[in-house]
Design a protein around this motif. Sequence first.
Motif: not given
Length: 524
Positions: A6-32
């Motif tokens: 879960s933490l791995s998915f959250a980290f990498f998805f959060g990192l990916a969305v931040r790279r395109v200018g979105l807040p990490p929480l959007v990546g956390f939702l996608a990771a879920g």
Amino acid sequence: MFELISLSFAFFFGLAVRRVGLPPLVGFLAAGFAVHVAGPWLGLPGEAGAILDHVSHLGVLLLLFTVGLKLRLAQLAQPQVFGGALIHSAVSTTVVSLGLVTFVALDWPTALLLGVVLSFSSTVFSAKMLEAKRDIGAFYGRTVIGILVVQDIIALAVLALYSGDAPSPWALVVLVLLPLLRPALHWLLTVAGHDELIVLAGMLLALGAGGVGFQAIGLGSEIGALVMGLLLSTHPRAKELSDALWGLKEIFLVGFFLQIGMSGLPGLNDLVIALVLVLLLPLKGALYFSLLLLFRLRARTAFLAAINLTTYSEFSLIVAAALLPDWLVPLALALSLSFIIAAPLDRLADRLFEHLEPWLQGFEARRIHRDELPTDLGAATVLILGMGRTGTAAYDEIAGHFPVTGIDADTYRVQGHVAAGRNVLFADVEDAGFWRGLRMSRVECVILAMDNVEAKISAARALRAKGFHGPIIAHALYEDHVLRLKTAGATHIYQTMNQAGIGLAEQAERAIDLGRQPASYIEV
């Protein structure tokens, strides 16, 4: 194993969305959602969701506790807060319920329940975004949080009504006695000191007294955590406690966003319902904007608040899990999509308003709210923007030499400074309307002491655009901020940590020189 995945998915998805200018929480939702899909394939245990549910709940309680630390009771009694929340809920509930009965053929009790929960906005999202922008203390931020607190109280009453679980008879007694406990709670925080004990004291009050205690009397753990923070909000160490809990709260909240995504993958029918609900979001935001204008707020304040509130509430998932299980997946999807849409909009809200300002200002009332009046600096020679610890220290140092005026966006902080005899005014320096109404003909120097570097950059640009040619002095935490501040128009920039180090070195040199002098020459 589940925690690591879960933490791995959250980290990498959060990192990916931040790279395109979105807040990490959007990546956390996608990771879920990704964890939900990959769970069976990865052999995750069935009880994994229960673990995440517990972590998520801790994160929400800590978030609401820290929000309470920054609130004041008087804030909830303001017309735009109390009236705005009640009128918005009433109008939204009526419209959505009628739509569900007419077009979906739902029965009235179910339609009313869904109408109520869909009228609410997300406390977790709003608080998270406001904290990230350091705008909880700003006028629009306090208005948003106040509206959400009123909605949470309504939500508690609705859940109790539909579930049949009435609060304990002791609930009223506890609520009456709570203010009497404030001195004891303040004493506990005082004796806790600093370091680990202040963190433990905060968690004990948020999760124990607030969470477990309020749950036991049927008032809801979320409300309890918020109330505990509210009781401690006037303590001198309230900000220190909030800062100390920051890291823990952030980690636990990752579980909250993961949990939303893991609630299930939608089918075609769920997707259609979620998309329809998303299409209603602009109407929800427009209603907030209109109501806040009716309460005489500026167009900018109403716009920023409305953007932040244009989401669906996590309370809808709590209700669906308890009373409407068939609606859990579409509501989870609608909630997730509302976060994904609102996050970048909230981040770009100031820029959006700049483009829309000529049109939106036409809706402003002629008489504006007393907390948003234009500012006259009088005979001030020095202007300090941001009256936190740094700005206050600068004010006290320079006040004996030049006429000085401070400005801050937190009305409660301003009131404290005025009571202490300082000349401090309320204003939001990121509001273009403030700069148009500002009269600063005698100002020779401006000090930017706000925490947020974006606010400093905005203020520096506004000062230069207004025709101010004097020195603009600012401090910066990071090297990359220095160039941005200089480009915006600041003339003297000090890196906070570097200056602290230089100051320590100068003190050490003086101490060494003093120690080498004969005893008869050492001043006592």
